[in-house]
Scaffold this motif. Structure first.
Motif, PDB file in Angstrom:
ATOM      1  N   TYR A  34     -14.386  -9.347 -16.777  1.00 24.72           N
ATOM      2  CA  TYR A  34     -14.330 -10.027 -15.544  1.00 24.72           C
ATOM      3  C   TYR A  34     -12.796  -9.520 -14.721  1.00 24.72           C
ATOM      4  N   PRO A  35     -11.815  -9.635 -15.461  1.00 25.47           N
ATOM      5  CA  PRO A  35     -10.260  -8.981 -14.811  1.00 25.47           C
ATOM      6  C   PRO A  35     -10.528  -7.762 -14.289  1.00 25.47           C
ATOM      7  N   VAL A  36     -11.153  -6.878 -14.865  1.00 23.76           N
ATOM      8  CA  VAL A  36     -11.354  -5.368 -14.864  1.00 23.76           C
ATOM      9  C   VAL A  36     -11.997  -5.147 -13.374  1.00 23.76           C
ATOM     10  N   TYR A  37     -13.047  -5.697 -13.440  1.00 25.34           N
ATOM     11  CA  TYR A  37     -14.117  -5.639 -12.228  1.00 25.34           C
ATOM     12  C   TYR A  37     -13.605  -6.400 -11.002  1.00 25.34           C
ATOM     13  N   LEU A  38     -12.910  -7.273 -11.216  1.00 25.82           N
ATOM     14  CA  LEU A  38     -12.090  -8.020 -10.177  1.00 25.82           C
ATOM     15  C   LEU A  38     -11.170  -7.255  -9.334  1.00 25.82           C
ATOM     16  N   THR A  39     -10.212  -6.453 -10.201  1.00 26.01           N
ATOM     17  CA  THR A  39      -9.278  -5.550  -9.764  1.00 26.01           C
ATOM     18  C   THR A  39      -9.750  -4.391  -8.954  1.00 26.01           C
ATOM     19  N   LYS A  40     -10.939  -3.674  -9.466  1.00 27.61           N
ATOM     20  CA  LYS A  40     -11.622  -2.604  -8.775  1.00 27.61           C
ATOM     21  C   LYS A  40     -12.323  -3.323  -7.346  1.00 27.61           C
ATOM     22  N   PHE A  41     -12.792  -4.548  -7.459  1.00 31.84           N
ATOM     23  CA  PHE A  41     -13.444  -4.989  -6.347  1.00 31.84           C
ATOM     24  C   PHE A  41     -12.175  -5.163  -5.223  1.00 31.84           C
ATOM     25  N   LYS A  42     -11.310  -5.539  -5.562  1.00 32.17           N
ATOM     26  CA  LYS A  42     -10.230  -5.813  -4.482  1.00 32.17           C
ATOM     27  C   LYS A  42      -9.795  -4.471  -4.020  1.00 32.17           C
ATOM     28  N   GLN A  43      -9.522  -3.488  -4.879  1.00 33.73           N
ATOM     29  CA  GLN A  43      -9.161  -2.196  -4.589  1.00 33.73           C
ATOM     30  C   GLN A  43     -10.067  -1.775  -3.381  1.00 33.73           C
ATOM     31  N   CYS A  44     -11.477  -1.682  -3.801  1.00 37.28           N
ATOM     32  CA  CYS A  44     -12.323  -1.239  -2.743  1.00 37.28           C
ATOM     33  C   CYS A  44     -12.391  -1.877  -1.573  1.00 37.28           C
ATOM     34  N   LEU A  45     -12.234  -3.107  -1.689  1.00 34.54           N
ATOM     35  CA  LEU A  45     -12.347  -4.138  -0.420  1.00 34.54           C
ATOM     36  C   LEU A  45     -11.067  -3.539   0.411  1.00 34.54           C
ATOM     37  N   SER A  46      -9.695  -3.574  -0.353  1.00 32.65           N
ATOM     38  CA  SER A  46      -8.600  -3.167   0.336  1.00 32.65           C
ATOM     39  C   SER A  46      -8.786  -1.656   1.210  1.00 32.65           C
ATOM     40  N   LYS A  47      -9.360  -0.822   0.586  1.00 33.37           N
ATOM     41  CA  LYS A  47      -9.919   0.577   1.063  1.00 33.37           C
ATOM     42  C   LYS A  47     -10.686   0.463   2.142  1.00 33.37           C
ATOM     43  N   ALA A  48     -11.758  -0.454   2.003  1.00 33.87           N
ATOM     44  CA  ALA A  48     -12.641  -0.421   3.145  1.00 33.87           C
ATOM     45  C   ALA A  48     -11.736  -1.118   4.355  1.00 33.87           C
ATOM     46  N   MET A  49     -11.294  -2.267   4.013  1.00 32.40           N
ATOM     47  CA  MET A  49     -10.469  -2.865   5.256  1.00 32.40           C
ATOM     48  C   MET A  49      -9.495  -1.888   6.129  1.00 32.40           C
ATOM     49  N   GLN A  50      -8.766  -1.119   4.959  1.00 32.50           N
ATOM     50  CA  GLN A  50      -7.849  -0.085   5.658  1.00 32.50           C
ATOM     51  C   GLN A  50      -8.716   0.949   6.658  1.00 32.50           C
ATOM     52  N   LEU A  51      -9.798   1.175   6.117  1.00 32.80           N
ATOM     53  CA  LEU A  51     -10.583   2.150   6.856  1.00 32.80           C
ATOM     54  C   LEU A  51     -10.980   1.528   8.217  1.00 32.80           C
ATOM     55  N   ILE A  52     -11.544   0.541   8.088  1.00 38.40           N
ATOM     56  CA  ILE A  52     -11.767  -0.387   9.434  1.00 38.40           C
ATOM     57  C   ILE A  52     -10.475  -0.466  10.416  1.00 38.40           C
ATOM     58  N   LYS A  53      -9.308  -0.901   9.817  1.00 40.27           N
ATOM     59  CA  LYS A  53      -8.222  -1.047  10.553  1.00 40.27           C
ATOM     60  C   LYS A  53      -7.671   0.382  11.379  1.00 40.27           C
ATOM     61  N   SER A  54      -7.952   1.334  10.214  1.00 39.21           N
ATOM     62  CA  SER A  54      -7.483   2.866  10.676  1.00 39.21           C
ATOM     63  C   SER A  54      -8.174   3.193  12.252  1.00 39.21           C
ATOM     64  N   HIS A  55      -9.556   2.982  11.620  1.00 40.56           N
ATOM     65  CA  HIS A  55     -10.639   3.477  12.713  1.00 40.56           C
ATOM     66  C   HIS A  55     -10.218   2.882  14.327  1.00 40.56           C
ATOM     67  N   THR A  56     -10.165   1.431  13.925  1.00 38.60           N
ATOM     68  CA  THR A  56      -9.969   0.536  15.302  1.00 38.60           C
ATOM     69  C   THR A  56      -8.601   0.906  16.074  1.00 38.60           C
ATOM     70  N   VAL A  57      -7.672   0.875  15.165  1.00 40.01           N
ATOM     71  CA  VAL A  57      -6.388   1.140  15.675  1.00 40.01           C
ATOM     72  C   VAL A  57      -6.118   2.506  16.271  1.00 40.01           C
ATOM     73  N   ASN A  58      -6.747   3.476  15.621  1.00 42.46           N
ATOM     74  CA  ASN A  58      -6.624   4.866  16.007  1.00 42.46           C
ATOM     75  C   ASN A  58      -7.536   4.905  17.444  1.00 42.46           C
ATOM     76  N   THR A  59      -8.594   4.282  17.456  1.00 44.12           N
ATOM     77  CA  THR A  59      -9.469   4.371  18.814  1.00 44.12           C
ATOM     78  C   THR A  59      -8.705   3.596  19.831  1.00 44.12           C
ATOM     79  N   LEU A  60      -8.077   2.534  19.735  1.00 43.77           N
ATOM     80  CA  LEU A  60      -7.555   1.612  20.759  1.00 43.77           C
ATOM     81  C   LEU A  60      -6.095   2.627  21.113  1.00 43.77           C
TER      82      LEU A  60
END
Length: 591
Positions: free
Chosen positions: A15-41
């Motif tokens: 559980y702890p290992v996969y939770l950490t990996k999940f949060k890393q992926c989530l953070s990376k995905a949100m960063q990509l969303i944010k970067s794309h939206t911010v760059n577009t604007l």
């Protein structure tokens, strides 16, 4: 499956290992969303800034470019933003991401809009630098469109509202407020201020804001603040106007030229009426009815209107302070709060009444007493009639301190001899009484300016009735009073009397009194009635005002007839030659 179990089953082995990996992926995905939206604007803002839309042929093209480019780019990021919005209520990270996207979007919009809005407001100010009403109307209409367009553009990107959008729009609207406020606080004309109130209150708040509350919430707050500034300025200028133009009004000779100005206007109206009658009579002999032109119809209708309205009722013939007071109240009525209006109306009406009393005194000195009295009655009637449509309470409450108890208690301390012995114990008792009973009393009393108008109208009518009665039958009343005093003395045990033996009650003397009274009635009654018609110009009002005078005259002659029948013989009655009641009533029936 492993990530699902790791996230939802904490008892899972890794559980702890996969939770950490999940949060890393989530953070990376949100960063990509944010970067794309911010760059577009940001790219959109950069492109529009390089184009320099302010250099476009007009401001409309600049704003059109701002909105067209952003709307075209909205579908590119709308799907990503929807994914973020769907998860924002359940996952804090998505909520934080959505706020950052909101802030980025609003920052880019502010970068684009602020210079253009400031430039547009500057252009509007230079175009309408002498017309404050046109400037406020055009500036507010411009900001209404900005707020509506920004809300519509926001909905192209986002499906959930945010309070930050209204904060931005309020900031943009304040740029208009910052330009208009210095101009508003220097306006001196009541007409301009009242029109500004009407524009902000009726056109902007009632017509625009009430029909679009959500999109114009920010505009609503700024307009209300601007309206309060205009109302405050209007109240301040009204106080000054009352002091300078009503209380401080110095009448010109033409303002007090009564009844000359009424007679002149009456002659003009009569001449117009005669011309119209001649025109009608000449048309009646024509066999062929010719069609009148539109201009001729307007002229003839205007002539009929002028001939049907008495000069005393014409707005331009009112005494200037009355006209100014009523115009001032009509402008204030729909512009300010009811309580503030009541206070200002009380002040304005009181000042107007004082100016009328002053003018009436001058007219009585320059002309006759009846001219001054009828002038005052007519204008008080105008005031009472004109303030009736204002559905407001003209009473205000004033609070004052009554220091009578404090004064009495202090007097007892300073002068103990004035206190009776059985109350006088020592100085400490006087001080204690001062502390306990010497507190000032707070008293409330109401001032009703509408009742004040009615009170002065009643007093002026009573004064007119008394003066006219005295002029017509004053000598007769004086004779009857002497007879009454003589009878009273006899009833109280005085010497018996024979009225016909009194020197002042000889038939010849009574004949002199009766004939002089009758001559006054016959000679002065027509002029009095003519003056009433000239000033009052209303048959019902004239009848009501003259009725007590007629009754007093009739009662005086009735008393005289009863006295003569009781005290004098038939031969004496022939010498006295008192007119019959039928003759008196016939003389009074001219009305």
């Amino acid at each position: 499956m492993f990530i699902y179990n790791a996230f939802f089953q904490p008892n899972f082995k890794d559980y702890p290992v996969y939770l950490t990996k999940f949060k890393q992926c989530l953070s990376k995905a949100m960063q990509l969303i944010k970067s794309h939206t911010v760059n577009t604007l940001q790219n959109l803002t950069g492109q529009l800034s390089k184009r320099d839309p302010l250099g476009a042929p007009n401001a409309d093209n600049a704003f059109t470019l701002y909105y067209v480019k952003f709307r075209a780019a909205a579908p590119k990021v709308r799907r990503l933003i929807e994914q973020v919005e769907q998860r924002s209520e359940k996952i804090p990270e998505y909520h934080q991401l959505l706020e950052e996207i909101h802030q980025c979007y609003l920052d880019q919009r502010e970068v684009l809009l602020s210079p253009s809005i400031n430039s547009t407001i500057t252009d509007l100010t230079s175009q309408n630098n002498k017309d404050h009403c046109a400037l406020v109307r055009s500036g507010c209409a411009f900001m209404v469109h900005v707020c509506q367009d920004e809300h519509q553009l926001y909905n192209e990107f986002f499906s959930k509202p945010t309070s930050k959008l209204d904060e931005l729009l309020e900031k943009l609207c304040l740029s208009l407020y910052d330009v208009l406020r210095p101009l508003i606080i220097h306006v001196v004309h009541l007409e301009t201020l009242s029109e500004l109130c009407s524009i902000l209150k009726n056109e902007m708040l009632e017509d625009h804001v009430q029909n679009n509350v959500v999109q114009l919430a920010a505009f609503d707050a700024v307009v209300k603040q601007m309206l309060e500034d205009v109302q405050e300025r209007l109240v301040y200028r009204t106080h000054i106007y009352i002091q300078t133009d009503i209380i401080g009004y110095k009448p010109a000779p033409g303002d007090l030229a009564y009844p000359d100005k009424l007679e002149m206007m009456e002659k003009i109206a009569q001449s117009l009426k005669e011309e119209q009658m001649k025109l009608n009579s000449s048309n009646s002999f024509s066999d062929v009815q010719l069609e009148e032109s539109e201009n001729k119809k307007l002229i003839s209708s205007d002539t009929r209107l002028q001939s049907s309205v008495s000069p005393a009722d014409l707005h331009g013939m009112w005494y200037p302070t009355v006209r100014r007071t009523l115009v001032c109240l009509s402008k204030l009525y729909r512009c300010i709060d009811r309580t503030v209006f009541q206070g200002l109306s009380q002040e304005a009406l009181s000042a107007c009444i004082q100016s009328l009393l002053h003018a009436s005194d001058i007219i009585q000195k320059n002309k006759t007493q009846i001219d001054g009295q009828l002038f005052l009655i007519k204008h008080l009637l105008i005031m009472r009639e004109q303030i009736a449509p204002f559905h407001a309470d003209f009473a205000i409450k004033e609070i004052s301190l009554d220091l009578k108890r404090t004064r009495d208690a202090a007097f007892k301390i300073l002068n103990p001899k004035a206190v009776p012995n059985f109350f006088r114990l020592n100085s400490h008792n006087a001080i204690l009484e001062f502390l306990l009973e010497g507190t000032p009393e707070i008293k409330e009393h109401y001032i009703d300016s509408k009742k004040d108008v009615d009170r002065h109208l009643k007093l002026s009518c009573e004064s007119f009735i008394q003066q006219q009665t005295l002029m017509f039958v004053g000598n007769l009343d004086q004779f009857l009073s002497r007879v009454g005093a003589l009878k009273t003395m006899a009833v109280q045990g005085g010497p018996t009397y024979n009225l016909s033996q009194q020197p002042w009650a000889q038939p010849a003397k009574i004949n002199d009194v009766v004939m002089s009274t009758y001559r006054v009635l016959k000679n002065k009654l027509p002029s009095t009635l003519q003056s009433m018609t000239l000033y009052l110009a209303n048959k019902d009002t004239e009848f009501i005002l003259f009725k007590p005078v007629r009754n007093n005259i009739q009662q005086a002659f009735q008393k005289l007839h009863a006295l003569l029948q009781e005290e004098y013989s038939g031969e004496d009655l022939q010498i006295i030659a008192c007119p019959s009641m039928e003759q008196i009533n016939l003389l009074l029936s001219v009305k």
